[in-house]
Write an enzyme that holds these catalytic residues in place. Structure first.
Site, PDB file in Angstrom:
ATOM      1  N   LYS A   1      96.680  50.865  72.810  1.00 44.05           N
ATOM      2  CA  LYS A   1      95.010  50.227  73.027  1.00 44.05           C
ATOM      3  C   LYS A   1      94.521  50.107  74.243  1.00 44.05           C
ATOM      4  O   LYS A   1      95.222  49.741  75.317  1.00 44.05           O
ATOM      5  CB  LYS A   1      95.282  48.708  72.364  1.00 44.05           C
ATOM      6  CG  LYS A   1      93.832  48.021  72.347  1.00 44.05           C
ATOM      7  CD  LYS A   1      94.270  46.561  71.811  1.00 44.05           C
ATOM      8  CE  LYS A   1      93.007  45.753  71.922  1.00 44.05           C
ATOM      9  NZ  LYS A   1      93.298  44.344  71.336  1.00 44.05           N
TER      10      LYS A   1
ATOM     11  N   SER B   1      84.338  64.274  69.601  1.00 46.66           N
ATOM     12  CA  SER B   1      85.433  63.738  70.000  1.00 46.66           C
ATOM     13  C   SER B   1      85.046  62.896  71.067  1.00 46.66           C
ATOM     14  O   SER B   1      83.931  62.448  71.219  1.00 46.66           O
ATOM     15  CB  SER B   1      86.228  64.906  70.873  1.00 46.66           C
ATOM     16  OG  SER B   1      85.391  65.469  71.999  1.00 46.66           O
TER      17      SER B   1
ATOM     18  N   THR C   1      87.787  59.630  65.841  1.00 48.11           N
ATOM     19  CA  THR C   1      87.449  60.792  66.286  1.00 48.11           C
ATOM     20  C   THR C   1      89.037  61.194  67.169  1.00 48.11           C
ATOM     21  O   THR C   1      89.920  60.567  67.250  1.00 48.11           O
ATOM     22  CB  THR C   1      86.403  61.058  67.490  1.00 48.11           C
ATOM     23  OG1 THR C   1      86.191  62.508  67.705  1.00 48.11           O
ATOM     24  CG2 THR C   1      86.634  60.230  68.617  1.00 48.11           C
ATOM     25  N   TYR C   2      88.783  62.307  67.712  1.00 47.71           N
ATOM     26  CA  TYR C   2      90.089  62.664  68.624  1.00 47.71           C
ATOM     27  C   TYR C   2      89.850  62.790  70.172  1.00 47.71           C
ATOM     28  O   TYR C   2      88.699  62.604  70.385  1.00 47.71           O
ATOM     29  CB  TYR C   2      90.646  64.115  68.129  1.00 47.71           C
ATOM     30  CG  TYR C   2      89.578  65.284  68.392  1.00 47.71           C
ATOM     31  CD1 TYR C   2      89.695  65.884  69.473  1.00 47.71           C
ATOM     32  CD2 TYR C   2      88.566  65.495  67.377  1.00 47.71           C
ATOM     33  CE1 TYR C   2      88.769  67.002  69.678  1.00 47.71           C
ATOM     34  CE2 TYR C   2      87.659  66.384  67.552  1.00 47.71           C
ATOM     35  CZ  TYR C   2      87.760  67.260  68.850  1.00 47.71           C
ATOM     36  OH  TYR C   2      86.752  68.454  69.226  1.00 47.71           O
TER      37      TYR C   2
ATOM     38  N   GLY D   1      79.312  64.229  70.443  1.00 42.97           N
ATOM     39  CA  GLY D   1      78.694  64.536  69.248  1.00 42.97           C
ATOM     40  C   GLY D   1      78.195  63.316  68.488  1.00 42.97           C
ATOM     41  O   GLY D   1      77.356  62.389  69.144  1.00 42.97           O
TER      42      GLY D   1
END
Length: 125
Positions: A9, A25, A57-58, A73
């Site tokens: 985290k 991302s 997201t990544y 994005g």
């Protein structure tokens, strides 16, 4: 059978950028990624402290020691520079593996520099 466990985290990091014209991302300073155990391309949950917006997201590594947290994005419409967010990293594992997890919570200063990391062990709960 596997379960999803939160293993890392980034607590109350500040968004430094939001780029709508990007394929998607979140760009994160590699120093922060390493501190929380986040791997490139790992699926993350991003939660806004201001309005409880949630996005998945990544991760992609940004410039080292930059403090970058940039939503790319679609989430650029939901998160803006200056917003505080919590970033959670998740992993799939068995219950036996989960019982041994060391959950890393990374706290940062106003410039997204790590100031301390707490490790919480599932075995001590």
């Amino acid at each position: 059978m596997s379960i999803t466990v939160c293993t890392g985290k980034l607590h109350c990091v500040t968004v430094t950028g939001a780029k709508l014209d990007y394929e998607g991302s979140i760009t994160i300073d590699p120093v922060l990624m390493e501190a929380a155990g986040i791997m490139p391309f790992q699926l993350l949950h991003i939660n806004s402290m201001a309005n409880a917006v949630h996005w998945e997201t990544y991760a992609i590594p940004g410039k080292r020691a930059s403090g970058d947290i940039c939503l790319n994005g679609c989430p650029a419409r939901l998160f803006q520079p200056g917003d505080k967010v919590i970033i959670l990293s998740l992993e799939q594992m068995t219950r036996a593996e989960a019982a041994k997890v060391e959950h890393k919570v990374v706290y940062v200063n106003a410039k997204n520099k790590p100031i301390r990391t707490e490790i919480k062990k599932a075995s001590k709960l």
